[in-house]
Design a protein around this motif. Structure first.
Motif, PDB file in Angstrom:
ATOM      1  N   LEU B  61      -5.289 -10.115   3.732  1.00 26.13           N
ATOM      2  CA  LEU B  61      -5.862  -9.584   2.498  1.00 26.13           C
ATOM      3  C   LEU B  61      -6.385  -8.165   2.690  1.00 26.13           C
ATOM      4  CD1 LEU B  61      -7.703 -12.692   1.063  1.00 26.13           C
ATOM      5  CD2 LEU B  61      -5.958 -11.326  -0.093  1.00 26.13           C
ATOM      6  N   THR B  62      -7.162  -7.947   3.751  1.00 26.88           N
ATOM      7  CA  THR B  62      -7.729  -6.607   3.937  1.00 26.88           C
ATOM      8  C   THR B  62      -6.625  -5.594   4.181  1.00 26.88           C
ATOM      9  OG1 THR B  62      -8.181  -7.337   6.180  1.00 26.88           O
ATOM     10  CG2 THR B  62     -10.066  -7.103   4.756  1.00 26.88           C
ATOM     11  N   ALA B  63      -5.600  -5.973   4.964  1.00 23.14           N
ATOM     12  CA  ALA B  63      -4.526  -5.019   5.250  1.00 23.14           C
ATOM     13  C   ALA B  63      -3.772  -4.661   3.978  1.00 23.14           C
ATOM     14  CB  ALA B  63      -3.568  -5.611   6.287  1.00 23.14           C
ATOM     15  N   PHE B  64      -3.505  -5.659   3.147  1.00 26.04           N
ATOM     16  CA  PHE B  64      -2.753  -5.402   1.917  1.00 26.04           C
ATOM     17  C   PHE B  64      -3.486  -4.391   1.045  1.00 26.04           C
ATOM     18  CE2 PHE B  64      -1.620  -6.119  -2.479  1.00 26.04           C
ATOM     19  CZ  PHE B  64      -0.230  -6.162  -2.423  1.00 26.04           C
ATOM     20  N   PHE B  65      -4.769  -4.648   0.823  1.00 31.28           N
ATOM     21  CA  PHE B  65      -5.503  -3.761  -0.075  1.00 31.28           C
ATOM     22  C   PHE B  65      -5.790  -2.401   0.549  1.00 31.28           C
ATOM     23  CE2 PHE B  65      -6.354  -7.851  -2.151  1.00 31.28           C
ATOM     24  CZ  PHE B  65      -5.864  -7.517  -3.407  1.00 31.28           C
ATOM     25  N   THR B  66      -5.901  -2.358   1.860  1.00 33.38           N
ATOM     26  CA  THR B  66      -6.070  -1.064   2.521  1.00 33.38           C
ATOM     27  C   THR B  66      -4.822  -0.210   2.322  1.00 33.38           C
ATOM     28  OG1 THR B  66      -7.441  -2.128   4.177  1.00 33.38           O
ATOM     29  CG2 THR B  66      -6.645   0.063   4.693  1.00 33.38           C
ATOM     30  N   GLY B  67      -3.657  -0.805   2.541  1.00 35.21           N
ATOM     31  CA  GLY B  67      -2.402  -0.076   2.326  1.00 35.21           C
ATOM     32  C   GLY B  67      -2.260   0.361   0.885  1.00 35.21           C
ATOM     33  N   ALA B  68      -2.638  -0.558  -0.028  1.00 38.21           N
ATOM     34  CA  ALA B  68      -2.496  -0.276  -1.449  1.00 38.21           C
ATOM     35  C   ALA B  68      -3.378   0.896  -1.875  1.00 38.21           C
ATOM     36  CB  ALA B  68      -2.847  -1.526  -2.253  1.00 38.21           C
ATOM     37  N   VAL B  69      -4.633   0.868  -1.455  1.00 30.69           N
ATOM     38  CA  VAL B  69      -5.563   1.924  -1.886  1.00 30.69           C
ATOM     39  C   VAL B  69      -5.218   3.246  -1.212  1.00 30.69           C
ATOM     40  CG1 VAL B  69      -7.452   1.791  -0.204  1.00 30.69           C
ATOM     41  CG2 VAL B  69      -7.963   2.201  -2.601  1.00 30.69           C
ATOM     42  N   LEU B  70      -4.683   3.162   0.007  1.00 28.45           N
ATOM     43  CA  LEU B  70      -4.263   4.375   0.696  1.00 28.45           C
ATOM     44  C   LEU B  70      -3.165   5.071  -0.105  1.00 28.45           C
ATOM     45  CD1 LEU B  70      -4.817   5.946   3.282  1.00 28.45           C
ATOM     46  CD2 LEU B  70      -3.043   4.601   4.418  1.00 28.45           C
ATOM     47  N   ALA B  71      -2.184   4.307  -0.558  1.00 31.35           N
ATOM     48  CA  ALA B  71      -1.097   4.867  -1.348  1.00 31.35           C
ATOM     49  C   ALA B  71      -1.632   5.518  -2.615  1.00 31.35           C
ATOM     50  CB  ALA B  71      -0.104   3.762  -1.693  1.00 31.35           C
ATOM     51  N   LEU B  72      -2.561   4.815  -3.248  1.00 37.22           N
ATOM     52  CA  LEU B  72      -3.134   5.314  -4.501  1.00 37.22           C
ATOM     53  C   LEU B  72      -3.886   6.630  -4.278  1.00 37.22           C
ATOM     54  CD1 LEU B  72      -2.845   3.893  -7.193  1.00 37.22           C
ATOM     55  CD2 LEU B  72      -5.093   2.864  -6.843  1.00 37.22           C
ATOM     56  N   GLN B  73      -4.716   6.660  -3.254  1.00 43.10           N
ATOM     57  CA  GLN B  73      -5.527   7.846  -2.963  1.00 43.10           C
ATOM     58  C   GLN B  73      -4.655   9.044  -2.603  1.00 43.10           C
ATOM     59  OE1 GLN B  73      -8.502   8.287  -3.629  1.00 43.10           O
ATOM     60  NE2 GLN B  73      -9.942   6.779  -2.824  1.00 43.10           N
ATOM     61  N   ILE B  74      -3.669   8.806  -1.755  1.00 41.87           N
ATOM     62  CA  ILE B  74      -2.804   9.912  -1.353  1.00 41.87           C
ATOM     63  C   ILE B  74      -2.086  10.474  -2.576  1.00 41.87           C
ATOM     64  CG2 ILE B  74      -0.858  10.623   0.096  1.00 41.87           C
ATOM     65  CD1 ILE B  74      -3.362   9.729   1.625  1.00 41.87           C
ATOM     66  N   TYR B  75      -1.668   9.593  -3.446  1.00 44.74           N
ATOM     67  CA  TYR B  75      -0.950  10.027  -4.644  1.00 44.74           C
ATOM     68  C   TYR B  75      -1.866  10.871  -5.524  1.00 44.74           C
ATOM     69  CZ  TYR B  75       1.830   9.907  -8.885  1.00 44.74           C
ATOM     70  OH  TYR B  75       2.545  10.268  -9.987  1.00 44.74           O
ATOM     71  N   ILE B  76      -3.103  10.377  -5.735  1.00 44.51           N
ATOM     72  CA  ILE B  76      -4.041  11.114  -6.591  1.00 44.51           C
ATOM     73  C   ILE B  76      -4.411  12.440  -5.940  1.00 44.51           C
ATOM     74  CG2 ILE B  76      -6.356  11.071  -7.607  1.00 44.51           C
ATOM     75  CD1 ILE B  76      -6.039   7.930  -7.548  1.00 44.51           C
ATOM     76  N   GLY B  77      -4.681  12.398  -4.632  1.00 47.42           N
ATOM     77  CA  GLY B  77      -5.150  13.601  -3.941  1.00 47.42           C
ATOM     78  C   GLY B  77      -4.054  14.604  -3.667  1.00 47.42           C
ATOM     79  N   GLY B  78      -2.862  14.125  -3.361  1.00 44.60           N
ATOM     80  CA  GLY B  78      -1.850  15.083  -2.898  1.00 44.60           C
ATOM     81  C   GLY B  78      -0.533  14.969  -3.623  1.00 44.60           C
ATOM     82  N   ALA B  79      -0.598  14.699  -4.912  1.00 45.74           N
ATOM     83  CA  ALA B  79       0.642  14.391  -5.622  1.00 45.74           C
ATOM     84  C   ALA B  79       1.374  15.617  -6.116  1.00 45.74           C
ATOM     85  CB  ALA B  79       0.347  13.466  -6.796  1.00 45.74           C
ATOM     86  N   ARG B  80       0.814  16.806  -5.796  1.00 48.39           N
ATOM     87  CA  ARG B  80       1.413  18.004  -6.373  1.00 48.39           C
ATOM     88  C   ARG B  80       2.911  18.061  -6.068  1.00 48.39           C
ATOM     89  NH1 ARG B  80      -3.102  17.030  -6.300  1.00 48.39           N
ATOM     90  NH2 ARG B  80      -4.926  18.301  -6.726  1.00 48.39           N
ATOM     91  N   PHE B  81       3.221  17.970  -4.812  1.00 52.41           N
ATOM     92  CA  PHE B  81       4.642  18.042  -4.486  1.00 52.41           C
ATOM     93  C   PHE B  81       5.068  16.950  -3.522  1.00 52.41           C
ATOM     94  CE2 PHE B  81       1.703  20.482  -2.514  1.00 52.41           C
ATOM     95  CZ  PHE B  81       1.871  21.833  -2.435  1.00 52.41           C
TER      96      PHE B  81
END
Lengths: 264, 259
Positions: B61-81
């Motif tokens: 459970l923790t690994a799944f949500f860690t991976g999920a939130v990581l993807a979300l954060q990277i997208y929000i923070g660095g989605a320019r290109f």
């Protein structure tokens, strides 16, 4: 070498000037004591007088600061590792609270010393464990229960079965009747006397229950402030001529022994 | 007054070195008993089950949500290109190198070292450890060695599972929520997945597993004074295991994997 020493007429257990302190608190102030082979010695004394500490020193669970402890004439004071285990294999101990392993079944508890200590196959150890349980009046189906499912008296009996499972030469009893009702206490006393007689073992018990002491003792010693202040036959305990002993066995608040009632 | 102050400093320092010494002795004894017979395979197996198998739900459970939130954060923070390759590569790097071992370690520390400290601490205060000695069984060999081995071998396996599930968590968010192409996301993940990263994570995990068991056993063994003592031992085990994991994580990365 142990067995050679054993036949030389040494006392089974002998303590000479054993001292032990914890921080600034001097618990044992020079214990001198001898127990002859096949004898049952009961050590009486109030709480906090050093009874348990002395027992743990003999068992090697605590290291005394000074003095020496001999078993069968062999100095065991500073034994370590294999040598200590060898001596330990000849001893059994019934702990005050039973100290049964709650992750194991009752019969595995009784067979523990046989399986882990002596490397006996499980099936054979199980048969012996069941026989020992029967010896303390417990049926085979109790053996399949876990210790948490047993009453206090039954736990004590299982503890006794475990202590005698390896047929030890010396058995220690730490307050065997504490926390039991008077009838169950007497049952345990009877079992102790019976089992010890069958094994022919030397025993050392600590207790503050005089009924228990009278029943199981050949000899009685009284410990007070870390010293043995009286030592004699069990029958002489009522006319010891020692004020401390008189006060203790009659349970009087007034006398030479002053209980510490203020906060430390 | 000044002398009292100096005495206070002195006693704190003495206590500190006393504790370090006790821990070092305990570790040494534990390691020695790991490699000298007799061994207790039954207990080792039970501990492996306890640490490994029963930690799987927590880890998953923790690994799944860690991976999920990581993807979300990277997208929000660095989605320019180049969001697609950025998200998948950072997820796979972050999970395998750092987050898998560290979060896995911390979760297992909370679960396992607390349980160990409570069990061994209770055994200590109810004289069961003394009873072991009187039954010709060395308590360190019987209680500590199997737990140390189980910790050091099981945590890498758990972290391997955490790596897979963590990357999958990122993949689910990336493809389902952020609308990345499945094929490209997977291709990027595979391109950035390096064996070295995974192995460095597993080496760390093994050390963390050892530390978790060590702290659980040590605090359990040293516990004194009834229920309160056991409670204190449990807290100390979790806190010290967590701190040690984070400290060791930095040291290991700095020494071996920072090049």
């Amino acid at each position: 070498m142990n067995t050679a020493a054993a036949s030389n007429g040494h006392p089974k257990i002998s303590l000479k000037g054993v001292t032990k302190h914890f921080g600034p608190k001097q618990v044992l102030r020079g214990i001198d004591l001898e127990v002859q082979r096949g004898q049952s010695l009961v050590i009486i004394g109030g709480s906090g007088t050093g009874k348990s500490v002395m027992l743990k020193c003999i068992l090697g669970l605590l290291q005394p600061d000074g003095g020496s402890i001999h078993i069968d004439g062999q100095d065991v004071t500073h034994l370590k590792g294999r040598d200590r285990e060898e001596v330990m294999a000849r001893m059994g101990m019934l702990f005050q609270g039973g100290a049964l392993f709650d992750s194991l079944k009752v019969w595995e508890n009784v067979a523990f010393g046989l399986i882990q200590g002596k490397g006996m196959p499980r099936e054979k150890a199980r048969d012996i464990a069941m026989a020992k349980l029967a010896q303390v009046g417990l049926s085979a189906d109790v053996g399949e229960l876990s210790p948490a499912e047993l009453s206090g008296g039954m736990q004590k009996r299982v503890g006794l079965a475990r202590a005698i499972a390896t047929d030890p030469e010396i058995i220690f009893f730490d307050e065997p009747t504490t926390g039991l009702d008077p009838i169950m206490a007497d049952v345990i006393n009877d079992l102790i006397v019976k089992c010890v007689k069958e094994l022919g073992a030397t025993t050392m018990s600590i207790t503050h229950d005089m009924a228990s002491a009278r029943k199981i003792a050949d000899r009685v010693a009284m410990i007070y402030e870390g010293r043995i202040i009286w030592h004699g036959m069990a029958g002489d305990v009522d006319h010891s001529g020692n004020d401390h002993v008189d006060q203790f066995i009659n349970g009087r608040a007034e006398g030479p022994i002053r209980m510490q009632v203020r906060k430390l | 007054m000044r002398w009292n102050f100096l005495a206070l400093i002195g006693s704190v320092i003495l206590q500190f070195f006393g504790a370090v010494g006790r821990l070092a002795m305990f570790t040494g004894k534990g390691l020695l008993h790991c490699v000298t017979p007799p061994f207790y395979p039954r207990i080792l197996l039970r501990q492996m089950l306890q640490i490994g198998y029963y930690s799987l739900p927590v880890i998953g459970l923790t690994a799944f949500f860690t991976g999920a939130v990581l993807a979300l954060q990277i997208y929000i923070g660095g989605a320019r290109f180049n969001a697609e390759s950025l998200v998948s590569s950072i997820v796979v790097l972050g999970i395998t190198r750092e987050l898998g071992p560290v979060i896995g370690g911390l979760m297992v520390a909370g679960r396992v070292s607390a349980a160990m400290a409570a069990e061994i601490g209770t055994m200590r205060v109810t004289e069961q450890i003394d009873a072991l000695t009187t039954l010709s069984t060395n308590p360190v060999k019987y209680l500590v060695a199997p737990r140390l081995i189980a910790g050091a071998t099981m945590l890498p396996l758990l972290v391997l599972v955490a790596d897979v599930i963590g990357v999958f968590g990122g993949f689910v968010v990336g493809t389902e929520k952020l609308g990345f192409n499945v094929g490209i996301y997977l291709q990027n993940t595979i391109d950035f997945l390096h064996m070295d990263d995974v192995i460095s994570g597993l080496v760390k995990a093994s050390i963390f597993g050892f530390l978790i068991s060590l702290m659980g056993c040590y605090h359990g063994f040293m516990s004194r004074g009834g229920a309160q003592g056991v409670g204190r031992a449990t807290t100390n085990a979790v806190v010290s295991a967590s701190i040690m994991i984070l400290t060791a994580n930095y040291i290991i990365t700095e020494l071996f994997f920072a090049q």
